[in-house]
Design an enzyme around this catalytic site. Structure first.
Site, PDB file in Angstrom:
ATOM      1  N   GLN A 254       0.836  -1.204   0.000  1.00 41.69           N
ATOM      2  CA  GLN A 254       0.000   0.000   0.000  1.00 41.69           C
ATOM      3  C   GLN A 254       0.871   1.253   0.000  1.00 41.69           C
ATOM      4  O   GLN A 254       0.605   2.221  -0.723  1.00 41.69           O
ATOM      5  CB  GLN A 254      -0.912  -0.008   1.235  1.00 41.69           C
ATOM      6  CG  GLN A 254      -1.826   1.198   1.355  1.00 41.69           C
ATOM      7  CD  GLN A 254      -2.821   1.270   0.209  1.00 41.69           C
ATOM      8  OE1 GLN A 254      -3.252   0.255  -0.313  1.00 41.69           O
ATOM      9  NE2 GLN A 254      -3.149   2.472  -0.210  1.00 41.69           N
ATOM     10  N   HIS A 257       2.375   2.901  -3.264  1.00 42.41           N
ATOM     11  CA  HIS A 257       1.488   3.553  -4.231  1.00 42.41           C
ATOM     12  C   HIS A 257       1.869   5.008  -4.456  1.00 42.41           C
ATOM     13  O   HIS A 257       1.956   5.487  -5.588  1.00 42.41           O
ATOM     14  CB  HIS A 257       0.037   3.520  -3.719  1.00 42.41           C
ATOM     15  CG  HIS A 257      -0.765   2.367  -4.230  1.00 42.41           C
ATOM     16  ND1 HIS A 257      -1.136   2.233  -5.539  1.00 42.41           N
ATOM     17  CD2 HIS A 257      -1.282   1.295  -3.579  1.00 42.41           C
ATOM     18  CE1 HIS A 257      -1.847   1.121  -5.686  1.00 42.41           C
ATOM     19  NE2 HIS A 257      -1.945   0.533  -4.510  1.00 42.41           N
ATOM     20  N   GLU A 321     -10.719   2.732   2.033  1.00 40.36           N
ATOM     21  CA  GLU A 321     -10.794   2.153   0.690  1.00 40.36           C
ATOM     22  C   GLU A 321     -10.663   0.630   0.721  1.00 40.36           C
ATOM     23  O   GLU A 321     -11.479  -0.090   0.150  1.00 40.36           O
ATOM     24  CB  GLU A 321      -9.683   2.760  -0.170  1.00 40.36           C
ATOM     25  CG  GLU A 321      -9.638   2.246  -1.594  1.00 40.36           C
ATOM     26  CD  GLU A 321      -8.452   2.808  -2.359  1.00 40.36           C
ATOM     27  OE1 GLU A 321      -8.446   2.682  -3.596  1.00 40.36           O
ATOM     28  OE2 GLU A 321      -7.521   3.364  -1.724  1.00 40.36           O
ATOM     29  N   HIS A 322      -9.601   0.134   1.364  1.00 40.12           N
ATOM     30  CA  HIS A 322      -9.363  -1.311   1.434  1.00 40.12           C
ATOM     31  C   HIS A 322      -9.319  -1.746   2.899  1.00 40.12           C
ATOM     32  O   HIS A 322      -8.656  -1.101   3.712  1.00 40.12           O
ATOM     33  CB  HIS A 322      -8.015  -1.696   0.805  1.00 40.12           C
ATOM     34  CG  HIS A 322      -7.809  -1.183  -0.586  1.00 40.12           C
ATOM     35  ND1 HIS A 322      -7.004  -0.093  -0.872  1.00 40.12           N
ATOM     36  CD2 HIS A 322      -8.301  -1.612  -1.772  1.00 40.12           C
ATOM     37  CE1 HIS A 322      -7.002   0.116  -2.178  1.00 40.12           C
ATOM     38  NE2 HIS A 322      -7.781  -0.784  -2.749  1.00 40.12           N
ATOM     39  N   ASP A 355      -6.049  -5.368  -6.611  1.00 38.62           N
ATOM     40  CA  ASP A 355      -5.440  -4.378  -7.509  1.00 38.62           C
ATOM     41  C   ASP A 355      -5.207  -4.965  -8.891  1.00 38.62           C
ATOM     42  O   ASP A 355      -5.356  -4.279  -9.907  1.00 38.62           O
ATOM     43  CB  ASP A 355      -4.091  -3.915  -6.936  1.00 38.62           C
ATOM     44  CG  ASP A 355      -4.252  -2.835  -5.877  1.00 38.62           C
ATOM     45  OD1 ASP A 355      -5.375  -2.325  -5.719  1.00 38.62           O
ATOM     46  OD2 ASP A 355      -3.253  -2.513  -5.206  1.00 38.62           O
ATOM     47  N   HIS A 415     -50.864  21.625 -12.754  1.00 42.70           N
ATOM     48  CA  HIS A 415     -50.725  20.202 -12.444  1.00 42.70           C
ATOM     49  C   HIS A 415     -52.087  19.609 -12.089  1.00 42.70           C
ATOM     50  O   HIS A 415     -52.456  18.519 -12.550  1.00 42.70           O
ATOM     51  CB  HIS A 415     -49.771  20.002 -11.264  1.00 42.70           C
ATOM     52  CG  HIS A 415     -48.320  20.157 -11.609  1.00 42.70           C
ATOM     53  ND1 HIS A 415     -47.789  21.327 -12.084  1.00 42.70           N
ATOM     54  CD2 HIS A 415     -47.288  19.272 -11.538  1.00 42.70           C
ATOM     55  CE1 HIS A 415     -46.493  21.167 -12.296  1.00 42.70           C
ATOM     56  NE2 HIS A 415     -46.163  19.928 -11.975  1.00 42.70           N
TER      57      HIS A 415
END
Length: 738
Positions: A254, A257, A321-322, A355, A415
């Site tokens: 991680q 990245h 996220e993960h 990934d 209407h």
């Protein structure tokens, strides 16, 4: 020697910061705004200017790399091993996306007077962004473009700056139409607004740096976007069963990245944090991306909590996220979690597998937005389009009236007027009708079904035969909904409208041709005095309409009550019965109508005798009455108007109901018998015409099937056993035609 690494920052649970943040960096937005606006207004020249400025294009270089040219050439230029890897990965992503697509269903549901539903349709053009900064990301090309193509997008455009041969090859196997070798805010603007040969896309997806995210926020609304993603995050939840070596490897994966990435650990002991720190130091020393990873590790932290429940609560608060689960009984823990972008259950399910194309998409929400958004999927490219139709204004009259009332409440009189003009109107009066008034008047005019293309089938709203009537509808295969117990329901699978009426009105409406078909009692038909066609007796609701008198007068004759007071719910039948008796005696019988509790009239002193329905006689006896004479035998019947234009449909419904009735009278018996005893068996089970006889492997034996009366099944089984039949089975018949 291990590379010197900063240990994960130790935080107490209450010190862990929330990561919910504005995904758009204000400075990046300020930088992206003029770029996006310039390309929106300036098109291709502006795009080329920025691309050349940032070193993405040289002067005169092609703006589009086409599938059958540059992309195919790149595919052919890479090694067979690389092609195989890209192909397998694309296929796994494609398989998962197709399964997602299969779960998306179009629907249609009944609404009052019609039907409503939704259809699903892909956007036509998808723009897929893949970063091209530190490292080429062919995996992102596959994740975005393959998914768009599976969703059904007819045009797929990939944008990626300074693409390598691997990136171009990935676009080829992902079935992209073209690739734009441009990145940043300028690429997002080109995908959203179009630029020269680049047509505007309907959706723009894919991760990127802060300028890409800022540009996506600027074009959102003009086009659909997947999300506004920030730096990547991974949270590992670990217990005593976890491997420090594996956890450290995942945190480093991680961290490499991006310098802004967030690796985090929640575990149950300080000793485990120490072990992970030691492993990180060892593995970081050998990592080629150690400079980036070492910076990102400073963003990370480790937290020790008291138990797994506390770890799950913290994970849900962060909504990262993960999330990886390195715990015992991982599926039980997984079920406790509610907020995450992607969940990796068990130590074998590394985030890196997500990934790189296990199947689920790796484009996921960050910054705590997993509480509100899901990841990229086929659904990102699908539009849900709703529709409705109303073809029976009578059935819809309450809904239309509600729309009119709401328009008036909101002060939108246009209407209200648009709704009012659709209310069913009684012929000649121009009066808009709602509720029971509309039902009553419009049944007589059929103003609400001017095409006459639906058979109208009347059933009792309530009463002794209403519930069984509904079973006959099911037996006839009529599929309908009756929302809020409205009095009109459209059959979905046949041109039939079901109308729920007071039982006493059905015979009259059928006889006068207001409805085509109905179920009611023979007593009701006699009372209505109308001419209807009796299609069939239904075998339920059987009773007698009788003259009932107090027990002390059980020896009286019916003629003795001529000229007396009679109370009944059937005044016309009563008048017809007493007319000859009155004439013979020269008197006039007083006949009074009441709608219910007829049997109480004698005790209350209102009547000398009553005419009422008798089924078991329990109510009659409780009221101190006895049955003097039966005026008529009655049961439920299917009736039709002899002049109905829907005779073919009536015949079909009649046949289906008859099949249901027959199926309740018979059961199917099957058994094996030797040919020697077959004549005796056939006498016991002759069937409706003859039994079905089939040879068995043993030529001396046969299998016999026959319909037998339900009431005789037990007796027949005993007799078959007595003559030597074997393997006897009895089956209930759901439906039949005999």
């Amino acid at each position: 020697m291990p590379h010197e690494a900063t240990p994960l920052t130790r935080l107490r649970p209450e010190e862990v910061p929330a990561i919910r943040r504005d995904p758009v960096d204000p400075k990046a937005r300020l930088a992206a705004e003029p770029i996006v606006e310039a390309i929106r207004t300036g098109g291709e020249p502006a795009l080329r200017s920025y691309a050349e400025k940032f070193g993405e294009l040289t002067e005169g270089a092609p703006l589009l790399l086409e599938r059958e040219k540059e992309l195919k050439a790149a595919w052919e230029s890479i090694s067979q091993e690389q092609r195989n890897c890209l192909s397998r990965t694309a296929q796994r992503i494609r398989h998962f996306a197709r399964s997602q697509l299969a779960s998306a269903q179009e629907i249609s549901v009944p609404i009052p007077g019609g039907e409503a539903g939704h259809t699903l349709a892909p956007v036509e053009a998808a723009g897929c962004y893949a970063p091209g900064g530190r490292y080429p990301l062919p995996s992102t090309v596959l994740m975005t473009a393959v998914t768009a193509r599976v969703a059904g997008c007819s045009r797929v455009v990939v944008a990626s700056p300074r693409p390598t041969a691997i990136t171009l090859a990935a676009a080829y196997i992902a079935e992209a139409d073209v690739l734009i070798p441009v990145g940043g805010a300028q690429a997002i603007a080109a995908l959203a607004y179009g630029a020269g040969p680049i047509g505007a896309c309907d959706a723009v997806v894919g991760p990127g740096n802060m300028y890409v995210t800022a540009a996506k926020s600027l074009v959102a609304g003009r086009v659909a976007i997947d999300m506004l993603a920030g730096p990547s995050e991974c949270l590992v939840i670990a217990d005593h069963t976890a491997s420090a070596k594996v956890v450290a490897a995942d945190l480093l994966a991680q961290a490499e990245h991006d310098p802004s990435a967030l690796p985090a650990l929640i575990c149950l002991s300080e000793d485990f944090v120490d072990a992970v720190d030691a492993e990180i130091a060892i593995q970081l020393a050998e990592l080629e991306t150690k400079e980036t990873a070492a910076v990102a590790l400073k963003n990370g932290y480790a937290v020790v909590v008291k138990d797994i429940e506390a770890a799950c609560e913290m994970s849900d608060r962060l909504a990262v996220e993960h999330v990886e689960l390195h715990v015992q009984d991982e599926m039980a823990v997984a079920r406790k979690l509610k907020h995450y972008g992607g969940l990796f259950v068990g130590s074998g399910a590394a985030e890196v597998l997500g990934d790189y194309g296990a199947g689920p998409n790796h484009t996921l929400p960050t910054g705590g937005t997993a509480r509100s958004y899901g990841g990229l999927s086929v659904f990102t490219f699908l539009r849900t389009r709703t529709w409705m139709r109303v073809d029976d204004p009578l059935a819809a009259c309450t809904m239309i009236a509600d729309a009119k009332a709401l328009g008036e409440m909101e002060g939108l009189m246009g209407h209200a007027a648009a709704a009012a003009v659709r209310l069913p109107r009684h012929s000649g009066s121009g009066e808009a009708l709602t509720g029971s008034a509309a039902l009553k008047k419009n049944l007589s005019t059929k103003d609400w079904d001017t095409k006459g293309n639906r058979l109208h089938f009347a059933l009792p709203k309530k009463g002794r035969i209403a519930e069984k009537c509904l079973k006959f509808l099911a037996a006839a295969g009529l599929e309908y909904d009756r929302p809020d117990r409205v009095d009109v329901a459209l059959v979905r699978n046949m041109p039939i409208t079901i109308i729920f009426l007071p039982a006493g009105d059905i015979a009259q409406y059928v006889g006068e041709g207001n409805v085509d078909l109905g179920i009611t009692g023979e007593d009701i038909i006699a009372e209505a005095g109308v001419s209807v066609q009796k299609e069939m007796q239904l075998g339920f609701g059987k009773c007698r309409l009788s003259l009932l008198v107090p027990n002390e007068h059980r020896d009286a004759r019916p003629a003795d009550y001529a000229g007396h007071r009679i109370v009944t719910s059937f005044p016309e039948v009563a008048k017809a019965y007493f007319a000859p008796l009155d004439a013979a005696a020269g008197v006039k019988t007083s006949i009074k109508f009441v709608s219910g509790s007829v049997e109480a009239a004698c005790k209350l002193g209102l009547a000398d005798a009553v005419i009422d329905l008798v089924e078991t006689g329990t109510t009659m006896r409780a009221a101190g009455l006895c049955e003097l004479v039966s005026l008529l035998e009655t049961q439920a019947v299917l009736i039709s108007n002899p002049h109905s234009p829907h005779r073919e449909l009536i015949t079909m419904i009649k046949a289906r109901i008859q099949g249901h009735l027959d199926s309740t009278k018979y059961e199917l018996i099957q058994y094996n018998a030797s040919r020697a005893i077959l004549p005796e068996c056939i006498k016991l089970t002759p069937g409706k015409k003859s039994p079905t006889i089939q040879p068995l492997e043993d030529a001396d034996f046969v299998a016999v099937s026959a319909m037998v009366p339900v009431k005789q099944v037990a007796k027949i089984v005993d007799a078959l056993i007595a003559v030597g039949a074997t393997d006897i089975m009895v089956f209930t018949i759901k439906d039949c035609r005999v």
